[in-house]
Design a protein around this motif. Structure first.
Motif, PDB file in Angstrom:
ATOM      1  N   HIS A 111       0.871  -1.178   0.000  1.00  0.00           N
ATOM      2  CA  HIS A 111       0.000   0.000   0.000  1.00  0.00           C
ATOM      3  C   HIS A 111       0.906   1.226   0.000  1.00  0.00           C
ATOM      4  O   HIS A 111       1.806   1.328   0.837  1.00  0.00           O
ATOM      5  CB  HIS A 111      -0.865   0.054   1.268  1.00  0.00           C
ATOM      6  N   HIS A 112       0.700   2.131  -0.919  1.00  0.00           N
ATOM      7  CA  HIS A 112       1.485   3.372  -0.967  1.00  0.00           C
ATOM      8  C   HIS A 112       0.498   4.524  -1.079  1.00  0.00           C
ATOM      9  O   HIS A 112      -0.277   4.618  -2.023  1.00  0.00           O
ATOM     10  CB  HIS A 112       2.508   3.367  -2.106  1.00  0.00           C
ATOM     11  N   THR A 113       0.542   5.387  -0.069  1.00  0.00           N
ATOM     12  CA  THR A 113      -0.420   6.474   0.040  1.00  0.00           C
ATOM     13  C   THR A 113       0.317   7.803   0.123  1.00  0.00           C
ATOM     14  O   THR A 113       1.177   7.984   0.998  1.00  0.00           O
ATOM     15  CB  THR A 113      -1.294   6.306   1.305  1.00  0.00           C
ATOM     16  N   LYS A 114      -0.019   8.716  -0.762  1.00  0.00           N
ATOM     17  CA  LYS A 114       0.580  10.056  -0.724  1.00  0.00           C
ATOM     18  C   LYS A 114      -0.102  10.833   0.395  1.00  0.00           C
ATOM     19  O   LYS A 114      -1.307  11.027   0.377  1.00  0.00           O
ATOM     20  CB  LYS A 114       0.396  10.766  -2.064  1.00  0.00           C
ATOM     21  N   ILE A 115       0.692  11.292   1.374  1.00  0.00           N
ATOM     22  CA  ILE A 115       0.117  12.023   2.512  1.00  0.00           C
ATOM     23  C   ILE A 115       0.564  13.479   2.551  1.00  0.00           C
ATOM     24  O   ILE A 115       0.176  14.220   3.436  1.00  0.00           O
ATOM     25  CB  ILE A 115       0.422  11.322   3.856  1.00  0.00           C
ATOM     26  N   GLY A 116       1.373  13.869   1.609  1.00  0.00           N
ATOM     27  CA  GLY A 116       1.844  15.246   1.501  1.00  0.00           C
ATOM     28  C   GLY A 116       2.489  15.440   0.148  1.00  0.00           C
ATOM     29  O   GLY A 116       2.648  14.491  -0.634  1.00  0.00           O
ATOM     30  N   GLU A 117       2.877  16.661  -0.149  1.00  0.00           N
ATOM     31  CA  GLU A 117       3.462  16.968  -1.451  1.00  0.00           C
ATOM     32  C   GLU A 117       4.638  16.053  -1.790  1.00  0.00           C
ATOM     33  O   GLU A 117       4.739  15.545  -2.892  1.00  0.00           O
ATOM     34  CB  GLU A 117       3.911  18.437  -1.501  1.00  0.00           C
ATOM     35  N   ASP A 118       5.522  15.821  -0.835  1.00  0.00           N
ATOM     36  CA  ASP A 118       6.696  14.975  -1.045  1.00  0.00           C
ATOM     37  C   ASP A 118       6.796  13.889   0.017  1.00  0.00           C
ATOM     38  O   ASP A 118       7.904  13.504   0.407  1.00  0.00           O
ATOM     39  CB  ASP A 118       7.968  15.835  -1.039  1.00  0.00           C
ATOM     40  N   THR A 119       5.651  13.389   0.476  1.00  0.00           N
ATOM     41  CA  THR A 119       5.633  12.440   1.584  1.00  0.00           C
ATOM     42  C   THR A 119       4.701  11.276   1.264  1.00  0.00           C
ATOM     43  O   THR A 119       3.569  11.485   0.831  1.00  0.00           O
ATOM     44  CB  THR A 119       5.155  13.137   2.875  1.00  0.00           C
ATOM     45  N   TRP A 120       5.211  10.060   1.487  1.00  0.00           N
ATOM     46  CA  TRP A 120       4.457   8.844   1.204  1.00  0.00           C
ATOM     47  C   TRP A 120       4.460   7.919   2.414  1.00  0.00           C
ATOM     48  O   TRP A 120       5.485   7.763   3.077  1.00  0.00           O
ATOM     49  CB  TRP A 120       5.081   8.098   0.030  1.00  0.00           C
ATOM     50  N   HIS A 121       3.330   7.286   2.693  1.00  0.00           N
ATOM     51  CA  HIS A 121       3.244   6.225   3.700  1.00  0.00           C
ATOM     52  C   HIS A 121       3.196   4.907   2.939  1.00  0.00           C
ATOM     53  O   HIS A 121       2.398   4.742   2.020  1.00  0.00           O
ATOM     54  CB  HIS A 121       1.996   6.382   4.576  1.00  0.00           C
ATOM     55  N   ILE A 122       4.057   3.975   3.317  1.00  0.00           N
ATOM     56  CA  ILE A 122       4.141   2.691   2.630  1.00  0.00           C
ATOM     57  C   ILE A 122       4.042   1.564   3.648  1.00  0.00           C
ATOM     58  O   ILE A 122       4.735   1.579   4.671  1.00  0.00           O
ATOM     59  CB  ILE A 122       5.465   2.551   1.848  1.00  0.00           C
ATOM     60  N   THR A 123       3.171   0.612   3.380  1.00  0.00           N
ATOM     61  CA  THR A 123       3.127  -0.627   4.162  1.00  0.00           C
ATOM     62  C   THR A 123       3.256  -1.790   3.194  1.00  0.00           C
ATOM     63  O   THR A 123       2.737  -1.758   2.081  1.00  0.00           O
ATOM     64  CB  THR A 123       1.826  -0.790   4.975  1.00  0.00           C
ATOM     65  N   ARG A 124       3.985  -2.796   3.641  1.00  0.00           N
ATOM     66  CA  ARG A 124       4.137  -4.030   2.869  1.00  0.00           C
ATOM     67  C   ARG A 124       3.781  -5.187   3.784  1.00  0.00           C
ATOM     68  O   ARG A 124       4.310  -5.286   4.897  1.00  0.00           O
ATOM     69  CB  ARG A 124       5.569  -4.194   2.376  1.00  0.00           C
ATOM     70  N   THR A 125       2.872  -6.026   3.340  1.00  0.00           N
ATOM     71  CA  THR A 125       2.508  -7.226   4.087  1.00  0.00           C
ATOM     72  C   THR A 125       2.739  -8.432   3.182  1.00  0.00           C
ATOM     73  O   THR A 125       2.650  -8.332   1.958  1.00  0.00           O
ATOM     74  CB  THR A 125       1.036  -7.188   4.552  1.00  0.00           C
ATOM     75  N   HIS A 126       3.046  -9.562   3.798  1.00  0.00           N
ATOM     76  CA  HIS A 126       3.294 -10.765   3.015  1.00  0.00           C
ATOM     77  C   HIS A 126       2.807 -11.987   3.783  1.00  0.00           C
ATOM     78  O   HIS A 126       2.573 -11.929   4.985  1.00  0.00           O
ATOM     79  CB  HIS A 126       4.785 -10.913   2.702  1.00  0.00           C
ATOM     80  N   LYS A 127       2.671 -13.088   3.046  1.00  0.00           N
ATOM     81  CA  LYS A 127       2.410 -14.377   3.676  1.00  0.00           C
ATOM     82  C   LYS A 127       2.959 -15.476   2.787  1.00  0.00           C
ATOM     83  O   LYS A 127       2.992 -15.367   1.563  1.00  0.00           O
ATOM     84  CB  LYS A 127       0.928 -14.593   3.957  1.00  0.00           C
ATOM     85  N   GLU A 128       3.430 -16.502   3.444  1.00  0.00           N
ATOM     86  CA  GLU A 128       3.857 -17.706   2.749  1.00  0.00           C
ATOM     87  C   GLU A 128       2.614 -18.551   2.488  1.00  0.00           C
ATOM     88  O   GLU A 128       1.555 -18.314   3.074  1.00  0.00           O
ATOM     89  CB  GLU A 128       4.866 -18.487   3.605  1.00  0.00           C
TER      90      GLU A 128
END
Length: 62
Positions: free
Chosen positions: A15-32
């Protein structure tokens, strides 16, 4: 959001979400295969004026 699944059964969601002009929040989840979802990245990325990036993590990197 980006989702990928390998032939082995490994899955990852980014998930990559722009939260400001030059700011991004990124989460990565995984499963085997047959596993449970786990967070492997939770951070904010700041694009700096000099072209570099600054990363602030909110997870426990392994």
């Amino acid at each position: 959001m980006t989702h990928r699944m390998d032939r082995s059964g490994y899955e990852e969601i980014i998930h990559h979400t722009k939260i400001g002009e030059d700011t991004w929040h990124i989460t990565r989840t995984h499963k085997e295969i047959y596993g449970t979802w786990k967070i492997n990245l939770n951070c904010v990325i700041y694009n700096m004026p000099d072209g570099s990036q600054r990363e602030v993590r909110f997870d426990s990197p392994t």
